[in-house]
Design an enzyme around this catalytic site. Structure first.
Site, PDB file in Angstrom:
ATOM      1  N   LYS A  18       0.658  -1.143  -0.037  1.00  0.00           N
ATOM      2  CA  LYS A  18      -0.008   0.122   0.023  1.00  0.00           C
ATOM      3  C   LYS A  18       0.932   1.189  -0.113  1.00  0.00           C
ATOM      4  CE  LYS A  18      -2.166  -1.262   3.779  1.00  0.00           C
ATOM      5  NZ  LYS A  18      -1.629  -2.374   4.267  1.00  0.00           N
ATOM      6  N   ARG A  94      -9.602   1.072   8.178  1.00  0.00           N
ATOM      7  CA  ARG A  94      -9.528  -0.404   8.444  1.00  0.00           C
ATOM      8  C   ARG A  94     -10.516  -0.934   9.645  1.00  0.00           C
ATOM      9  NH1 ARG A  94      -3.250  -1.581   9.231  1.00  0.00           N
ATOM     10  NH2 ARG A  94      -2.988   0.787   8.612  1.00  0.00           N
ATOM     11  N   ARG A 131      11.754  -5.758   4.896  1.00  0.00           N
ATOM     12  CA  ARG A 131      11.265  -4.511   4.821  1.00  0.00           C
ATOM     13  C   ARG A 131      12.419  -3.540   5.599  1.00  0.00           C
ATOM     14  NH1 ARG A 131       5.614  -2.366   5.402  1.00  0.00           N
ATOM     15  NH2 ARG A 131       5.534  -3.470   7.356  1.00  0.00           N
ATOM     16  N   ARG A 163      10.988  -1.406  10.977  1.00  0.00           N
ATOM     17  CA  ARG A 163      10.070  -0.779  11.547  1.00  0.00           C
ATOM     18  C   ARG A 163       9.956  -1.467  12.994  1.00  0.00           C
ATOM     19  NH1 ARG A 163       4.715   0.048   8.268  1.00  0.00           N
ATOM     20  NH2 ARG A 163       3.843  -0.954   9.665  1.00  0.00           N
ATOM     21  N   ARG A 174      -1.148  -8.294  13.473  1.00  0.00           N
ATOM     22  CA  ARG A 174      -1.739  -7.347  12.694  1.00  0.00           C
ATOM     23  C   ARG A 174      -2.685  -8.232  11.448  1.00  0.00           C
ATOM     24  NH1 ARG A 174       3.882  -4.872  11.885  1.00  0.00           N
ATOM     25  NH2 ARG A 174       3.218  -4.155   9.832  1.00  0.00           N
TER      26      ARG A 174
HETATM   27  P1  AP5 Z   1       4.869  -1.626   1.990  1.00  0.00           P
HETATM   28  O1  AP5 Z   1       4.540  -0.832   0.718  1.00  0.00           O
HETATM   29  O2  AP5 Z   1       5.745  -1.084   3.114  1.00  0.00           O
HETATM   30  O3  AP5 Z   1       3.508  -2.445   2.475  1.00  0.00           O
HETATM   31  P2  AP5 Z   1       2.158  -1.870   3.043  1.00  0.00           P
HETATM   32  O4  AP5 Z   1       0.951  -2.606   2.471  1.00  0.00           O
HETATM   33  O5  AP5 Z   1       2.259  -0.365   3.135  1.00  0.00           O
HETATM   34  O6  AP5 Z   1       2.397  -2.591   4.559  1.00  0.00           O
HETATM   35  P3  AP5 Z   1       2.349  -1.893   5.838  1.00  0.00           P
HETATM   36  O7  AP5 Z   1       2.975  -3.076   6.997  1.00  0.00           O
HETATM   37  O8  AP5 Z   1       2.812  -0.347   6.334  1.00  0.00           O
HETATM   38  O9  AP5 Z   1       0.770  -2.031   6.448  1.00  0.00           O
HETATM   39  P4  AP5 Z   1       0.451  -1.995   7.847  1.00  0.00           P
HETATM   40  O10 AP5 Z   1      -1.091  -1.797   7.569  1.00  0.00           O
HETATM   41  O11 AP5 Z   1       0.862  -3.018   8.775  1.00  0.00           O
HETATM   42  O12 AP5 Z   1       1.091  -0.674   8.447  1.00  0.00           O
HETATM   43  P5  AP5 Z   1       0.566   0.712   8.809  1.00  0.00           P
HETATM   44  O13 AP5 Z   1       1.957   1.576   8.682  1.00  0.00           O
HETATM   45  O14 AP5 Z   1      -0.472   1.187   7.821  1.00  0.00           O
HETATM   46  O15 AP5 Z   1       5.605  -2.846   1.220  1.00  0.00           O
HETATM   47  C1  AP5 Z   1       6.031  -3.975   2.140  1.00  0.00           C
HETATM   48  C2  AP5 Z   1       7.571  -4.194   1.827  1.00  0.00           C
HETATM   49  O16 AP5 Z   1       7.363  -4.997   0.485  1.00  0.00           O
HETATM   50  C3  AP5 Z   1       8.567  -3.108   1.391  1.00  0.00           C
HETATM   51  O17 AP5 Z   1       9.663  -3.447   1.757  1.00  0.00           O
HETATM   52  C4  AP5 Z   1       8.706  -2.937  -0.112  1.00  0.00           C
HETATM   53  O18 AP5 Z   1       9.526  -2.489  -0.485  1.00  0.00           O
HETATM   54  C5  AP5 Z   1       8.336  -4.389  -0.471  1.00  0.00           C
HETATM   55  N1  AP5 Z   1       7.194  -4.412  -1.698  1.00  0.00           N
HETATM   56  C6  AP5 Z   1       6.208  -3.658  -1.993  1.00  0.00           C
HETATM   57  N2  AP5 Z   1       5.617  -3.797  -3.145  1.00  0.00           N
HETATM   58  C7  AP5 Z   1       6.348  -4.879  -3.717  1.00  0.00           C
HETATM   59  C8  AP5 Z   1       6.235  -5.602  -4.863  1.00  0.00           C
HETATM   60  N3  AP5 Z   1       5.360  -5.598  -5.783  1.00  0.00           N
HETATM   61  N4  AP5 Z   1       7.251  -6.593  -4.976  1.00  0.00           N
HETATM   62  C9  AP5 Z   1       8.353  -6.896  -4.160  1.00  0.00           C
HETATM   63  N5  AP5 Z   1       8.354  -6.178  -3.020  1.00  0.00           N
HETATM   64  C10 AP5 Z   1       7.315  -5.091  -2.827  1.00  0.00           C
HETATM   65  O19 AP5 Z   1      -0.039   0.696  10.160  1.00  0.00           O
HETATM   66  C11 AP5 Z   1       0.850   0.569  11.346  1.00  0.00           C
HETATM   67  C12 AP5 Z   1       0.142   0.592  12.463  1.00  0.00           C
HETATM   68  O20 AP5 Z   1      -0.349   1.894  12.823  1.00  0.00           O
HETATM   69  C13 AP5 Z   1      -1.224  -0.516  12.597  1.00  0.00           C
HETATM   70  O21 AP5 Z   1      -0.963  -1.823  12.951  1.00  0.00           O
HETATM   71  C14 AP5 Z   1      -1.800   0.192  13.570  1.00  0.00           C
HETATM   72  O22 AP5 Z   1      -1.549  -0.175  14.980  1.00  0.00           O
HETATM   73  C15 AP5 Z   1      -1.893   1.859  13.373  1.00  0.00           C
HETATM   74  N6  AP5 Z   1      -2.776   2.172  12.374  1.00  0.00           N
HETATM   75  C16 AP5 Z   1      -2.418   2.793  11.226  1.00  0.00           C
HETATM   76  N7  AP5 Z   1      -3.646   2.996  10.335  1.00  0.00           N
HETATM   77  C17 AP5 Z   1      -4.593   2.683  11.469  1.00  0.00           C
HETATM   78  C18 AP5 Z   1      -6.068   2.803  11.246  1.00  0.00           C
HETATM   79  N8  AP5 Z   1      -6.902   3.223  10.220  1.00  0.00           N
HETATM   80  N9  AP5 Z   1      -6.870   2.391  12.513  1.00  0.00           N
HETATM   81  C19 AP5 Z   1      -6.274   2.110  13.458  1.00  0.00           C
HETATM   82  N10 AP5 Z   1      -4.861   1.718  13.740  1.00  0.00           N
HETATM   83  C20 AP5 Z   1      -4.216   2.167  12.432  1.00  0.00           C
HETATM   84 MG    MG Z   2       2.495   0.973   4.786  1.00  0.00          MG
END
Ligand code: AP5
Ligand code: MG
Length: 224
Positions: A18, A94, A131, A163, A174
């Site tokens: 994402k 989410r 990552r 991270r 998660r």
């Molecule tokens: P990346 O692009 O980082 O993946 P992502 O989908 O963004 O995954 P996240 O882990 O960031 O999602 P998340 O929901 O756990 O975390 P968030 O920060 O939103 O890609 C991952 C890796 O793969 C990278 O190394 C990238 O280079 C590689 N990659 C990407 N595409 C590729 C491809 N096509 N091929 C090969 N490699 C590839 O949330 C974190 C925390 O914040 C949550 O757990 C929660 O505690 C809180 N939070 C955030 N939003 C909310 C909300 N709305 N409500 C409640 N709590 C929230």
């Molecule tokens: Mg992300």
């Protein structure tokens, strides 16, 4: 009146890509990229109360309470009238409640598309395990595609690290919460007929290409 950009929500499992794709889509369509996770991490790095509160949930893999997330998103969408001009929301909504409240926040400026970036669990586990992120600007890397120089960020030169919530325990929690809380969000958008699926398991440039094809074919900038 200037033409607006698309209003998009990017859904998908943890590690689906994402953040990677939302950054590129926002640049391509010249709209804001709003990642709730990045906003919380940034607030925590700067020692803000909001970030410190959020970090205690994030490090355990738990969701930050809806009230806190909704307040942040409403504030961010009001900046520069983003709700009208367009945006890519990454990691929000989410929970079903967040999706319902977003509809209220966007009153008169409905979403164009909710995109489910579909990636099998075994692939997301590999992506998360490798990552690495910039400790300052949040730019994304992977051990398979590191920055050019000795784990310093290509964009801002700061240190590139793992991270805090990318531990095995937190990742499992998660992914569990994704099934419980976020699959209903996909249902919500399916019923509202704004949902599309894109195969996120391909190479990054291929995923981006199909995202742009999908958005361009469905987005009508003439709609308010
Ligand atoms: P990346 O692009 O980082 O993946 P992502 O989908 O963004 O995954 P996240 O882990 O960031 O999602 P998340 O929901 O756990 O975390 P968030 O920060 O939103 O890609 C991952 C890796 O793969 C990278 O190394 C990238 O280079 C590689 N990659 C990407 N595409 C590729 C491809 N096509 N091929 C090969 N490699 C590839 O949330 C974190 C925390 O914040 C949550 O757990 C929660 O505690 C809180 N939070 C955030 N939003 C909310 C909300 N709305 N409500 C409640 N709590 C929230
Ligand atoms: Mg992300």
């Amino acid at each position: 009146m200037s033409r607006r950009g698309p209003r998009l929500v990017l859904l998908g499992k943890q590690g689906a890509g994402k953040g990677t794709q939302a950054t590129r889509l926002a640049e391509h369509y010249e709209v804001a990229h709003l990642s709730t996770g990045d906003l919380f991490r940034d607030a925590a790095n700067r020692g803000h109360e909001l970030g410190i509160e959020a970090k205690s949930f994030m490090d355990r893999g738990e969701l930050v309470p809806d009230e806190t997330v909704l307040g942040l998103v409403e504030e961010q969408l009001a900046v520069g009238d983003r709700a009208r001009h367009g945006f890519v929301l990454d990691g929000f909504p989410r929970t079903r409640r967040q999706a319902e409240e977003l509809r209220q926040i966007l009153d008169g400026h409905p979403l164009d598309l909710a995109i489910d970036l579909d990636v099998p669990t075994e692939i997301v586990l590999h992506r998360i395990a490798g990552r690495r992120v910039c400790s300052q600007c949040g730019a994304l890397y992977h051990v398979d595609h590191p920055p050019k120089q000795n784990w310093t960020c290509d964009v801002c030169g700061a240190k590139v690290v793992q991270r805090d919530d990318d531990t095995e325990e937190s990742v499992m929690r998660r992914l569990e919460l994704y099934e419980i809380e976020t699959l209903p969000v996909i249902q919500f958008y399916r019923r509202a007929a704004t949902l599309v699926h894109v195969d996120g398991g391909l190479e990054s440039d291929e995923v981006f290409k199909s995202l742009v094809e999908t958005v361009t074919s469905k987005f009508d900038p003439a709609k308010p």
